[in-house]
Design an enzyme around this catalytic site. Structure first.
Site, PDB file in Angstrom:
ATOM      1  N   LYS A   1       0.856  -1.185   0.000  1.00  0.00           N
ATOM      2  CA  LYS A   1       0.000   0.000   0.000  1.00  0.00           C
ATOM      3  C   LYS A   1       0.884   1.223   0.000  1.00  0.00           C
ATOM      4  O   LYS A   1       2.046   1.169   0.428  1.00  0.00           O
ATOM      5  CB  LYS A   1      -0.893   0.022   1.249  1.00  0.00           C
ATOM      6  CG  LYS A   1      -2.135   0.865   1.083  1.00  0.00           C
ATOM      7  CD  LYS A   1      -3.228   0.117   0.335  1.00  0.00           C
ATOM      8  CE  LYS A   1      -4.493   0.908   0.193  1.00  0.00           C
ATOM      9  NZ  LYS A   1      -5.625   0.065  -0.246  1.00  0.00           N
TER      10      LYS A   1
HETATM   11  P1  NAD Z   1     -13.466   7.663  -2.269  1.00  0.00           P
HETATM   12  O1  NAD Z   1     -12.468   8.714  -2.005  1.00  0.00           O
HETATM   13  O2  NAD Z   1     -13.966   7.468  -3.661  1.00  0.00           O
HETATM   14  O3  NAD Z   1     -14.754   7.866  -1.338  1.00  0.00           O
HETATM   15  C1  NAD Z   1     -14.696   8.055   0.037  1.00  0.00           C
HETATM   16  C2  NAD Z   1     -16.079   8.513   0.513  1.00  0.00           C
HETATM   17  O4  NAD Z   1     -16.094   8.622   1.937  1.00  0.00           O
HETATM   18  C3  NAD Z   1     -16.513   9.876  -0.008  1.00  0.00           C
HETATM   19  O5  NAD Z   1     -17.883   9.827  -0.344  1.00  0.00           O
HETATM   20  C4  NAD Z   1     -16.298  10.792   1.207  1.00  0.00           C
HETATM   21  O6  NAD Z   1     -17.117  11.950   1.174  1.00  0.00           O
HETATM   22  C5  NAD Z   1     -16.706   9.841   2.302  1.00  0.00           C
HETATM   23  N1  NAD Z   1     -16.260  10.207   3.642  1.00  0.00           N
HETATM   24  C6  NAD Z   1     -15.017  10.485   4.069  1.00  0.00           C
HETATM   25  N2  NAD Z   1     -15.022  10.770   5.377  1.00  0.00           N
HETATM   26  C7  NAD Z   1     -16.315  10.635   5.794  1.00  0.00           C
HETATM   27  C8  NAD Z   1     -16.988  10.784   7.033  1.00  0.00           C
HETATM   28  N3  NAD Z   1     -16.326  11.135   8.135  1.00  0.00           N
HETATM   29  N4  NAD Z   1     -18.331  10.555   7.088  1.00  0.00           N
HETATM   30  C9  NAD Z   1     -19.011  10.194   5.991  1.00  0.00           C
HETATM   31  N5  NAD Z   1     -18.427  10.052   4.785  1.00  0.00           N
HETATM   32  C10 NAD Z   1     -17.106  10.273   4.699  1.00  0.00           C
HETATM   33  O7  NAD Z   1     -12.814   6.311  -1.704  1.00  0.00           O
HETATM   34  P2  NAD Z   1     -13.159   4.811  -2.097  1.00  0.00           P
HETATM   35  O8  NAD Z   1     -12.221   4.394  -3.180  1.00  0.00           O
HETATM   36  O9  NAD Z   1     -14.629   4.671  -2.287  1.00  0.00           O
HETATM   37  O10 NAD Z   1     -12.687   4.051  -0.791  1.00  0.00           O
HETATM   38  C11 NAD Z   1     -13.521   3.902   0.349  1.00  0.00           C
HETATM   39  C12 NAD Z   1     -13.011   2.738   1.189  1.00  0.00           C
HETATM   40  O11 NAD Z   1     -12.983   1.553   0.386  1.00  0.00           O
HETATM   41  C13 NAD Z   1     -11.585   2.887   1.730  1.00  0.00           C
HETATM   42  O12 NAD Z   1     -11.518   2.268   2.996  1.00  0.00           O
HETATM   43  C14 NAD Z   1     -10.752   2.109   0.738  1.00  0.00           C
HETATM   44  O13 NAD Z   1      -9.534   1.667   1.280  1.00  0.00           O
HETATM   45  C15 NAD Z   1     -11.687   0.965   0.438  1.00  0.00           C
HETATM   46  N6  NAD Z   1     -11.407   0.275  -0.826  1.00  0.00           N
HETATM   47  C16 NAD Z   1     -11.403   0.929  -2.009  1.00  0.00           C
HETATM   48  C17 NAD Z   1     -11.153   0.228  -3.184  1.00  0.00           C
HETATM   49  C18 NAD Z   1     -11.210   0.880  -4.537  1.00  0.00           C
HETATM   50  O14 NAD Z   1     -11.160   0.147  -5.526  1.00  0.00           O
HETATM   51  N7  NAD Z   1     -11.352   2.182  -4.637  1.00  0.00           N
HETATM   52  C19 NAD Z   1     -10.885  -1.145  -3.135  1.00  0.00           C
HETATM   53  C20 NAD Z   1     -10.912  -1.801  -1.903  1.00  0.00           C
HETATM   54  C21 NAD Z   1     -11.183  -1.071  -0.745  1.00  0.00           C
END
Ligand code: NAD
Length: 417
Positions: free
Chosen positions: A105
């Site tokens: 990561k």
């Molecule tokens: P992203 O940046 O696209 O979205 C994050 C979301 O969380 C946004 O809508 C933001 O406004 C919201 N957010 C942040 N802080 C917040 C709070 N305090 N209260 C409410 N909402 C809040 O990120 P993502 O890619 O969707 O990733 C989200 C999670 O999924 C992370 O833990 C990431 O590690 C995990 N993840 C992502 C992927 C991927 O392919 N993108 C794959 C596996 C796991």
């Protein structure tokens, strides 16, 4: 209360799962330590001529089962322990879904909303150059995570390729389609969340139409999961993002909300008949059957776990549940589908993208989605089998499956020198 350390959280579950597997400590000792930690300082000339230096990391947890693989995160809370935990979870995740990758990561401690687009691009390119000695399509492959987009992946690919003097699309996944991205990658994590949600309710003998859902986070993962679950007939009663939350007992119109957000509307300010505002923190404890945390680590804690009303939690985010909260859920009979299974769809389609890149292939969407479906359903059933055989939780079952595979690979490879 001791400060939350996601790496310590990971170690506790690792020990529990290894114990249930009856492993000798020597068999899994290496899994407790990342193979390599690189910390870099990223100096950037800002648009106003000032200079700022950002803190960045790339941490490789394990390369035992294949090249390291993992996303890069841009967030003001990024630190070494967070990136170490995220790297280890990637090793376990790739082992759970049985794809030939290890785990890594990366991250930069920055609030990207405070940078201009040009500053963001310069920072990304400099970060890529700084970690270049340890990344590559056979060494360590990058991908998107929180606040990192396909466009950013494109800058990573271009920087790496320019320095190498040859096009190297396989160094990063989640790229735009035009430069070697895969159909279905953007939606893959959310699609995987939908698949495991469907599988767990099938196992419990429930149907989507009976079930209400609350989703924390409407970004890539939460937003896609919301859209797909809505389409499948689930009633999404509450959603929230950084701008605030909303709730409608009769169910939210997810397509209308997403169209509003695409126009630049803030979710917290969305208005429609029957829709009420929700405090951001209440999204996790609001009345619902299924709760999907899709933001950051450590959202469900000893403080709020007793107030959670959901019967099923699908961990779309990485590490949303602290160990103490997990114990409370276990005691209360709340089923938690763990992150290393629930959000693995992203890395699975990243793997498909890499396979296409290194073999010069282009898969159609049907092939991507049906291959993803097959892997997610198989992995779900393997985790479930492990849970039932050992009378434990899905989380410990998933760790057991992963550790068993990692330990077997290590045993075959042996130690060098
Ligand atoms: P992203 O940046 O696209 O979205 C994050 C979301 O969380 C946004 O809508 C933001 O406004 C919201 N957010 C942040 N802080 C917040 C709070 N305090 N209260 C409410 N909402 C809040 O990120 P993502 O890619 O969707 O990733 C989200 C999670 O999924 C992370 O833990 C990431 O590690 C995990 N993840 C992502 C992927 C991927 O392919 N993108 C794959 C596996 C796991």
């Amino acid at each position: 209360m001791a400060e939350y350390n996601p790496y310590e959280n990971m170690l506790l579950i690792l020990e529990r799962a290894a114990g249930l597997l009856g492993l000798n400590k020597n068999d899994y000792r290496t899994l407790k330590y990342p193979e390599r930690i690189l910390q870099v300082s990223i100096p950037i000339e800002m648009d106003d001529g000032s200079v700022r230096v950002f803190e960045g990391y790339r941490i490789q947890h394990s390369s035992v089962r294949g090249p390291c693989k993992g996303g890069i995160r841009y967030h003001q809370d990024v630190d070494m322990n967070e990136v170490k935990a995220l790297a280890a979870w990637m090793s376990f995740k790739c082992a759970v879904v049985n794809i030939p990758y290890g785990g890594a990561k990366g991250g930069i401690k920055v609030d990207p909303r405070k940078l201009t687009k040009k500053e963001l691009e310069r920072m990304t390119r400099r970060y890529t150059a700084s970690i270049m000695p340890i990344i590559g399509p056979q060494e360590d492959i990058l991908a998107p995570d929180v606040n990192t987009t396909p466009e950013i992946m494109g800058w990573v690919m271009d920087t790496y390729s320019m320095v190498k003097g040859v096009n190297v699309p396989g160094v990063v996944t989640g790229k735009p389609l035009e430069i070697g991205g895969s159909l279905g990658r953007v939606q893959a994590t959310g699609r995987g969340v939908r698949i495991v949600t469907r599988e767990i309710i099938k196992y419990l003998g429930l149907s989507p139409k009976q079930l209400t859902v609350s989703i924390q986070g409407m970004g890539n993962v939460g937003g896609t999961a919301a859209r797909l679950l809505y389409k499948e007939g689930f009633k999404i009663v509450a959603v929230a993002d950084i701008t605030g939350g909303i709730r409608a007992d009769a169910g939210l119109d997810i397509p209308a909300i997403q169209a509003y957000m695409e126009q630049g509307g803030a979710l917290g300010s969305y208005e429609a008949p029957g829709v009420v505002k929700l405090e951001n923190s209440d999204i996790l404890t609001t009345q619902c059957d299924i709760l999907i945390p899709a933001t950051m680590e450590n959202q469900l804690t000893a403080e709020n776990a007793n107030d959670v009303k959901a019967k099923i939690i699908i961990e779309a985010a990485n590490g949303p549940t602290a160990v103490e909260a997990d114990e409370i859920f276990n005691e209360k009979g709340i089923i938690v589908v763990p992150d290393i299974l629930a959000n693995a769809g992203g890395v699975v389609v990243s793997y498909f993208e890499w396979v296409q890149n290194i073999n010069g292939q282009i898969w159609d969407l049907n092939k991507v989605n049906s291959s993803l479906e097959k892997i997610m359903v198989r992995s779900f059933n393997e985790v479930l089998g492990m849970k039932e055989k050992n009378d434990t939780t899905l989380r410990v079952g998933a760790y057991m499956l992963a550790i068993e595979r990692l330990v077997a690979a290590k045993k075959i490879r042996g130690f060098f020198p």
